[in-house]
Design an enzyme around this catalytic site. Structure first.
Site, mmCIF file in Angstrom:
data_model
loop_
_atom_site.group_PDB
_atom_site.id
_atom_site.type_symbol
_atom_site.label_atom_id
_atom_site.label_comp_id
_atom_site.label_asym_id
_atom_site.label_seq_id
_atom_site.Cartn_x
_atom_site.Cartn_y
_atom_site.Cartn_z
ATOM 1 N N GLY A 1 18.892 -30.503 -48.012
ATOM 2 C CA GLY A 1 18.649 -31.107 -49.323
ATOM 3 C C GLY A 1 19.154 -32.546 -49.347
ATOM 4 O O GLY A 1 19.071 -33.261 -48.341
ATOM 5 N N GLU B 1 15.288 -39.290 -14.430
ATOM 6 C CA GLU B 1 15.491 -40.004 -15.699
ATOM 7 C C GLU B 1 14.806 -39.256 -16.847
ATOM 8 O O GLU B 1 15.382 -39.049 -17.910
ATOM 9 C CB GLU B 1 14.945 -41.441 -15.622
ATOM 10 C CG GLU B 1 15.401 -42.238 -16.833
ATOM 11 C CD GLU B 1 14.577 -43.476 -17.143
ATOM 12 O OE1 GLU B 1 13.397 -43.550 -16.725
ATOM 13 O OE2 GLU B 1 15.114 -44.350 -17.830
#
Ligand SMILES: Cc1cc2nc3c(=O)[nH]c(=O)nc-3n(C[C@H](O)[C@H](O)[C@H](O)COP(=O)(O)OP(=O)(O)OC[C@H]3O[C@@H](n4cnc5c(N)ncnc54)[C@H](O)[C@@H]3O)c2cc1C
Length: 231
Positions: free
Chosen positions: A191, A94
């Protein structure tokens, strides 16, 4: 009779069958847990609303409730009172699965970001060619590749049946940390567009945050690694 509840279950809202770890011999603590398959429609099994998450809208997360749910013996998974052992056997896999997806997401969005910073220009040059950004991209690529090497080593160990839960814990927390750092920088390099959900960098950044929390938080992974060191 099964009684109790569990919050934050991935796909709990849409699942037809859930695996529940329940105390069957409370006095035996971890050695008194059994795994049960609980099916939709069993009287006493209910699910709460779809929880409103920051990211990963494609999968639902819900709270599950169990009130006097009668379970036939064929719904016991594995052996009675050995549920903790059964879960421990699968823990390395897992954690490794989490690490793999952490680093794969980081690598993919970073490669898309490198392309973006080659195309987007400011002050007459590409965004990526400013020394600060060039060094940042060099840093991010290095982090991803070095992390990938550790994860690859864990995959080889897992294939050989020798991956420990502790090594898998190292891979899980570290890759989650690296993924979050990398994706945060990818948002920055985009940005304003990096804050728009129509951009993959923005969505990946939101999706990634939970990887430091779920399936055992980074703090819990470090706690386990620390214990393994003898503390
Ligand atoms: C989207 C999502 C999906 C999930 N899916 C599943 C699922 O399918 N199945 C499932 O069983 N669970 C699932 N979870 C639950 C998840 O595994 C837990 O939220 C997580 O393990 C943290 O437990 P907690 O929320 O109880 O936090 P808490 O235990 O309350 O922890 C709060 C903070 O304290 C820190 N902390 C706690 N103990 C220690 C300690 N000993 N030392 C230092 N710091 C500590 C934690 O790291 C964390 O920062 C999911 C959670 C989310 C958000």
């Amino acid at each position: 009779m099964l009684n109790g509840s569990k919050t934050f279950i991935t796909n709990g809202y849409s699942a037809d069958l859930v695996v529940v770890a329940a105390r069957t011999s409370p006095e035996k603590k971890a050695k008194g847990i059994t795994l049960f398959a609980v099916e939709t429609g069993m009287p006493g099994f209910q699910r709460g609303r779809k929880l409103d998450k920051v990211g990963q809208p494609e999968s639902d997360t819900a709270e599950l409730f169990f009130e006097d749910v009668r379970l036939p013996t064929e719904n016991v998974i594995g052996e009675v009172d050995r549920g903790f052992v059964h879960m421990m056997e699968r823990l390395p896999q897992e954690r490794l699965g989490g690490a793999l997806s952490n680093i794969a997401h980081a690598a993919q969005i970073l490669s898309e970001t490198i392309e973006y910073t080659k195309e987007r220009t400011a002050f007459g040059q590409s965004i990526g060619s400013f020394q600060h950004n060039k060094f940042l991209l060099a840093d991010l690529v290095t982090r991803v590749e070095v992390t990938q090497a550790y994860v690859d080593r864990c995959i080889s160990k897992h294939a050989a049946g020798t991956l420990t839960a502790i090594d898998a814990a190292k891979a899980k927390w570290w890759s989650a940390e690296v993924q979050n750092e990398v994706l945060d920088s990818c948002v920055q390099l985009h940005g304003g567009y990096g804050y728009m959900t129509e951009y993959r960098a923005a969505r990946a950044w939101m999706d990634a945050r939970v990887t430091k929390i779920w399936a055992g938080s980074n703090e819990i992974m470090k706690e386990l690694i620390g214990r393994d060191l003898g503390f």
